[in-house]
Design an enzyme around this catalytic site. Sequence first.
Site, PDB file in Angstrom:
ATOM      1  N   TRP A 180       0.888  -1.452   0.050  1.00  0.00           N
ATOM      2  CA  TRP A 180       0.006  -0.264   0.184  1.00  0.00           C
ATOM      3  C   TRP A 180       0.831   1.303   0.110  1.00  0.00           C
ATOM      4  O   TRP A 180       0.135   2.299  -0.135  1.00  0.00           O
ATOM      5  CB  TRP A 180      -0.783  -0.125   1.334  1.00  0.00           C
ATOM      6  CG  TRP A 180      -0.271  -0.200   2.560  1.00  0.00           C
ATOM      7  CD1 TRP A 180      -0.275  -1.791   3.269  1.00  0.00           C
ATOM      8  CD2 TRP A 180       0.420   0.501   3.425  1.00  0.00           C
ATOM      9  NE1 TRP A 180       0.390  -1.650   4.376  1.00  0.00           N
ATOM     10  CE2 TRP A 180       0.936  -0.394   4.322  1.00  0.00           C
ATOM     11  CE3 TRP A 180       0.945   1.762   3.318  1.00  0.00           C
ATOM     12  CZ2 TRP A 180       1.549   0.119   5.506  1.00  0.00           C
ATOM     13  CZ3 TRP A 180       1.652   2.376   4.186  1.00  0.00           C
ATOM     14  CH2 TRP A 180       2.159   1.470   5.352  1.00  0.00           C
ATOM     15  N   ASN A 181       2.142   1.234   0.165  1.00  0.00           N
ATOM     16  CA  ASN A 181       3.006   2.324   0.136  1.00  0.00           C
ATOM     17  C   ASN A 181       3.300   2.649  -1.021  1.00  0.00           C
ATOM     18  O   ASN A 181       3.968   1.816  -1.773  1.00  0.00           O
ATOM     19  CB  ASN A 181       4.132   2.505   1.206  1.00  0.00           C
ATOM     20  CG  ASN A 181       5.012   1.342   0.452  1.00  0.00           C
ATOM     21  OD1 ASN A 181       4.766   0.199   0.327  1.00  0.00           O
ATOM     22  ND2 ASN A 181       6.499   1.629   0.639  1.00  0.00           N
ATOM     23  N   LYS A 201      -2.447  -8.010  -8.408  1.00  0.00           N
ATOM     24  CA  LYS A 201      -3.445  -7.859  -7.212  1.00  0.00           C
ATOM     25  C   LYS A 201      -2.778  -6.672  -6.322  1.00  0.00           C
ATOM     26  O   LYS A 201      -1.836  -6.907  -5.667  1.00  0.00           O
ATOM     27  CB  LYS A 201      -3.419  -9.235  -6.593  1.00  0.00           C
ATOM     28  CG  LYS A 201      -4.508  -9.436  -5.595  1.00  0.00           C
ATOM     29  CD  LYS A 201      -4.941  -8.510  -4.365  1.00  0.00           C
ATOM     30  CE  LYS A 201      -4.085  -8.502  -3.336  1.00  0.00           C
ATOM     31  NZ  LYS A 201      -4.236  -7.604  -2.084  1.00  0.00           N
ATOM     32  N   GLY A 205       6.386  -6.572  -0.456  1.00  0.00           N
ATOM     33  CA  GLY A 205       5.687  -6.493   0.795  1.00  0.00           C
ATOM     34  C   GLY A 205       6.364  -7.006   1.817  1.00  0.00           C
ATOM     35  O   GLY A 205       7.759  -6.823   1.756  1.00  0.00           O
ATOM     36  N   GLU A 247      10.606  -8.556  -3.250  1.00  0.00           N
ATOM     37  CA  GLU A 247      11.325  -7.165  -2.499  1.00  0.00           C
ATOM     38  C   GLU A 247      10.579  -6.869  -1.350  1.00  0.00           C
ATOM     39  O   GLU A 247       9.494  -6.473  -1.247  1.00  0.00           O
ATOM     40  CB  GLU A 247      11.232  -5.859  -3.560  1.00  0.00           C
ATOM     41  CG  GLU A 247      12.259  -6.087  -4.758  1.00  0.00           C
ATOM     42  CD  GLU A 247      12.082  -4.918  -5.808  1.00  0.00           C
ATOM     43  OE1 GLU A 247      12.739  -5.047  -6.843  1.00  0.00           O
ATOM     44  OE2 GLU A 247      11.306  -3.944  -5.328  1.00  0.00           O
ATOM     45  N   LEU A 248      11.504  -7.140  -0.161  1.00  0.00           N
ATOM     46  CA  LEU A 248      10.619  -7.217   1.066  1.00  0.00           C
ATOM     47  C   LEU A 248      11.279  -6.049   2.354  1.00  0.00           C
ATOM     48  O   LEU A 248      11.492  -5.003   1.410  1.00  0.00           O
ATOM     49  CB  LEU A 248      10.951  -8.450   1.945  1.00  0.00           C
ATOM     50  CG  LEU A 248      10.615  -9.847   0.651  1.00  0.00           C
ATOM     51  CD1 LEU A 248      11.150 -11.019   1.400  1.00  0.00           C
ATOM     52  CD2 LEU A 248       9.174  -9.775   0.383  1.00  0.00           C
ATOM     53  N   CYS A 260      10.219   1.110   2.209  1.00  0.00           N
ATOM     54  CA  CYS A 260      11.123  -0.115   2.477  1.00  0.00           C
ATOM     55  C   CYS A 260      12.641   0.430   2.855  1.00  0.00           C
ATOM     56  O   CYS A 260      13.344  -0.401   3.421  1.00  0.00           O
ATOM     57  CB  CYS A 260      11.079  -0.975   1.218  1.00  0.00           C
ATOM     58  SG  CYS A 260      11.521  -0.137  -0.105  1.00  0.00           S
ATOM     59  N   GLU A 299      10.956  -3.681  11.973  1.00  0.00           N
ATOM     60  CA  GLU A 299      10.627  -2.737  10.572  1.00  0.00           C
ATOM     61  C   GLU A 299       9.471  -2.007  11.259  1.00  0.00           C
ATOM     62  O   GLU A 299       8.186  -2.614  11.368  1.00  0.00           O
ATOM     63  CB  GLU A 299      10.325  -3.522   9.481  1.00  0.00           C
ATOM     64  CG  GLU A 299      10.283  -2.183   8.258  1.00  0.00           C
ATOM     65  CD  GLU A 299       9.932  -3.015   7.054  1.00  0.00           C
ATOM     66  OE1 GLU A 299       9.000  -3.918   7.194  1.00  0.00           O
ATOM     67  OE2 GLU A 299      10.349  -2.516   5.807  1.00  0.00           O
TER      68      GLU A 299
HETATM   69  P1  NAD Z   1       1.944  -6.847   3.143  1.00  0.00           P
HETATM   70  O1  NAD Z   1       3.018  -8.058   2.803  1.00  0.00           O
HETATM   71  O2  NAD Z   1       1.331  -6.929   4.267  1.00  0.00           O
HETATM   72  O3  NAD Z   1       1.105  -6.876   1.762  1.00  0.00           O
HETATM   73  C1  NAD Z   1       1.685  -6.648   0.331  1.00  0.00           C
HETATM   74  C2  NAD Z   1       0.676  -7.436  -0.646  1.00  0.00           C
HETATM   75  O4  NAD Z   1       0.483  -8.910  -0.385  1.00  0.00           O
HETATM   76  C3  NAD Z   1      -0.895  -6.963  -0.436  1.00  0.00           C
HETATM   77  O5  NAD Z   1      -1.272  -6.639  -1.803  1.00  0.00           O
HETATM   78  C4  NAD Z   1      -1.532  -7.872   0.388  1.00  0.00           C
HETATM   79  O6  NAD Z   1      -2.850  -7.826   0.024  1.00  0.00           O
HETATM   80  C5  NAD Z   1      -0.892  -9.188  -0.153  1.00  0.00           C
HETATM   81  N1  NAD Z   1      -0.962 -10.291   0.578  1.00  0.00           N
HETATM   82  C6  NAD Z   1      -1.216 -10.405   2.090  1.00  0.00           C
HETATM   83  N2  NAD Z   1      -1.131 -11.716   2.312  1.00  0.00           N
HETATM   84  C7  NAD Z   1      -0.994 -12.554   1.276  1.00  0.00           C
HETATM   85  C8  NAD Z   1      -1.023 -13.770   1.273  1.00  0.00           C
HETATM   86  N3  NAD Z   1      -1.177 -14.513   1.983  1.00  0.00           N
HETATM   87  N4  NAD Z   1      -0.847 -14.225  -0.245  1.00  0.00           N
HETATM   88  C9  NAD Z   1      -0.649 -13.258  -1.316  1.00  0.00           C
HETATM   89  N5  NAD Z   1      -0.776 -12.161  -0.854  1.00  0.00           N
HETATM   90  C10 NAD Z   1      -0.851 -11.600   0.135  1.00  0.00           C
HETATM   91  O7  NAD Z   1       2.940  -5.620   3.056  1.00  0.00           O
HETATM   92  P2  NAD Z   1       2.470  -4.139   3.136  1.00  0.00           P
HETATM   93  O8  NAD Z   1       1.935  -3.919   4.466  1.00  0.00           O
HETATM   94  O9  NAD Z   1       1.216  -4.031   2.101  1.00  0.00           O
HETATM   95  O10 NAD Z   1       3.448  -3.326   2.787  1.00  0.00           O
HETATM   96  C11 NAD Z   1       4.370  -2.852   3.902  1.00  0.00           C
HETATM   97  C12 NAD Z   1       5.747  -3.799   3.650  1.00  0.00           C
HETATM   98  O11 NAD Z   1       6.304  -3.702   2.380  1.00  0.00           O
HETATM   99  C13 NAD Z   1       6.926  -3.549   4.347  1.00  0.00           C
HETATM  100  O12 NAD Z   1       7.519  -4.606   4.946  1.00  0.00           O
HETATM  101  C14 NAD Z   1       8.028  -2.791   3.520  1.00  0.00           C
HETATM  102  O13 NAD Z   1       9.406  -2.689   3.860  1.00  0.00           O
HETATM  103  C15 NAD Z   1       7.672  -3.764   2.426  1.00  0.00           C
HETATM  104  N6  NAD Z   1       8.202  -3.117   1.068  1.00  0.00           N
HETATM  105  C16 NAD Z   1       9.287  -3.387   0.208  1.00  0.00           C
HETATM  106  C17 NAD Z   1       9.658  -2.430  -0.805  1.00  0.00           C
HETATM  107  C18 NAD Z   1      10.965  -2.953  -1.552  1.00  0.00           C
HETATM  108  O14 NAD Z   1      11.095  -2.756  -2.675  1.00  0.00           O
HETATM  109  N7  NAD Z   1      11.969  -3.725  -0.861  1.00  0.00           N
HETATM  110  C19 NAD Z   1       8.938  -1.548  -1.181  1.00  0.00           C
HETATM  111  C20 NAD Z   1       7.727  -1.321  -0.474  1.00  0.00           C
HETATM  112  C21 NAD Z   1       7.319  -1.910   0.457  1.00  0.00           C
END
Ligand code: NAD
Length: 469
Positions: A167-168, A191, A244, A266-267, A300, A397
């Site tokens: 979402w960010n 998605k 995510g 990318e986490l 991130c 984090e």
């Molecule tokens: P999240 O992992 O909660 O959600 C990300 C996506 O995954 C959403 O679309 C969500 O609906 C989906 N999702 C959730 N559960 C799932 C499942 N079981 N199976 C498949 N999809 C599923 O992350 P968030 O809270 O939306 O975003 C924040 C995180 O993202 C932070 O950890 C941040 O560091 C990371 N991030 C990483 C980068 C990078 O490039 N390294 C960039 C931006 C954000």
Amino acid sequence: MSDLQGNLKKAEAYLARFKRDGVLNQIGGEAVPALDGATFETLSPVDLKPLASVARGGAADIDRAAKAAKAAFPAWAAMPGEARKKLLHKIADAIEARAEEIAFVECMDTGQALKFMAKAALRGAENFRFFADRAPEARDGETLRTTGQVNMTTRVPIGPVGIITPWNTPFMLSTWKIAPALAAGCTVVHKPAEFSPLTARLLVEIAEEAGLPKGVWNLVNGLGEDAGKALTEHPDIRAIGFVGENRTGSMIMKQGAGTLKRVHFELGGKNPVIVFADADLDSAANAVVAGIFAATGQSCVAGSRLLVERSVKDEFLARLKRKAEAIRIGDPQDPATEMGPLATLRQRDWIEKVVAESVAGGGTLVTGGTRPAGSGFYYAPTIIDAGASDLPCVREELFGPVLSVLAFDTEAQALALANDTPFGLASGVFTSNLARAHRMARDIRAGVVWVNTYRVVSPLVPFGGYGLS
Ligand code: NAD
């Protein structure tokens, strides 16, 4: 009319269509509701009012979208790279033409400051251009000579891919994942995150209006545990590009195991920024403040762990405190705003809990730790002098505007603290000693080491990490 009032009027105008029609899925070139008619609401993090009702897709919708992506795959994969290049540049043109609309909608949906979102919209176009230019060579392989033989490798698009985004900065991140997939000749089911789904809808419309064939890019909104999970388990989806949290990444690996999915992740990060006493302290302070507080810390690459040489710690913290307290917090649509609210209530609850635990565990608040006035999920720029590296604010984090500070006496200590994390995404080093900068860049276990700067990201430079990142 003030700048803010003018902007609020513009935002309302851009949002009217979503309020009226909701946010539909896009499958095989058609805008469609979820098959069972389910919806969910997306809220404004500024005033907590509903922005739009969103199609809540599930396994059946993912199945339709995956079939559409599979049907569109052969023709898209066979299209000459030069033709894909032209089309992707047309999408970039269209993104630029609608950059204002994208910035306003993204700002309403995520709560991040308009000036930051305006840049993110344009960076989205840049991503399309960068990968467009690589489309002609996407299938090129290598010639490998062995005695008496010439061997050739070729590269093939893997098939329909699932893209799951957070979402960010949702618009920019979606383009960073979808553009390379399309350039390579793959078709896509996207998605987006349930907390900020609006600009993903604009993006797929822009692509189809620019001429992308139906079914090449499909959009299914929904929750992670149903639409997201179904996408990772679908047998026609050959790979998942995911941005995510590391915990979600781990779930995706398990969910995808049954169909032997390839994954590209990318986490998260808990990124160290190291300031040596010989650095230009004022420029370092500006970078540290922007590194953690831009995007309300919901990035991130946020530089959330400051490691500062003990001899300059007090002086440096005094600078940081002054700069942090001068940050203008307010309505993200106000052109003067530098920091908007957090995107969700869940985020603020989590940050407040970790800050309270860290203070109870011996950390000292240098500034912040409070909720500024206003109905949205606002949280003040916060600096904690952590003292010990086992406090939760140093380990977790937070994904919010919280900087944890640790002091060091030697370069070896700085390096050990920097690497004392299960993450390894980004880092920064501030020093005027060139040899030391090179040593740190070699030895810090992070995908990116910035020297005397922070958060400079180019599509040309690989972006990855170690460990949980
Ligand atoms: P999240 O992992 O909660 O959600 C990300 C996506 O995954 C959403 O679309 C969500 O609906 C989906 N999702 C959730 N559960 C799932 C499942 N079981 N199976 C498949 N999809 C599923 O992350 P968030 O809270 O939306 O975003 C924040 C995180 O993202 C932070 O950890 C941040 O560091 C990371 N991030 C990483 C980068 C990078 O490039 N390294 C960039 C931006 C954000």
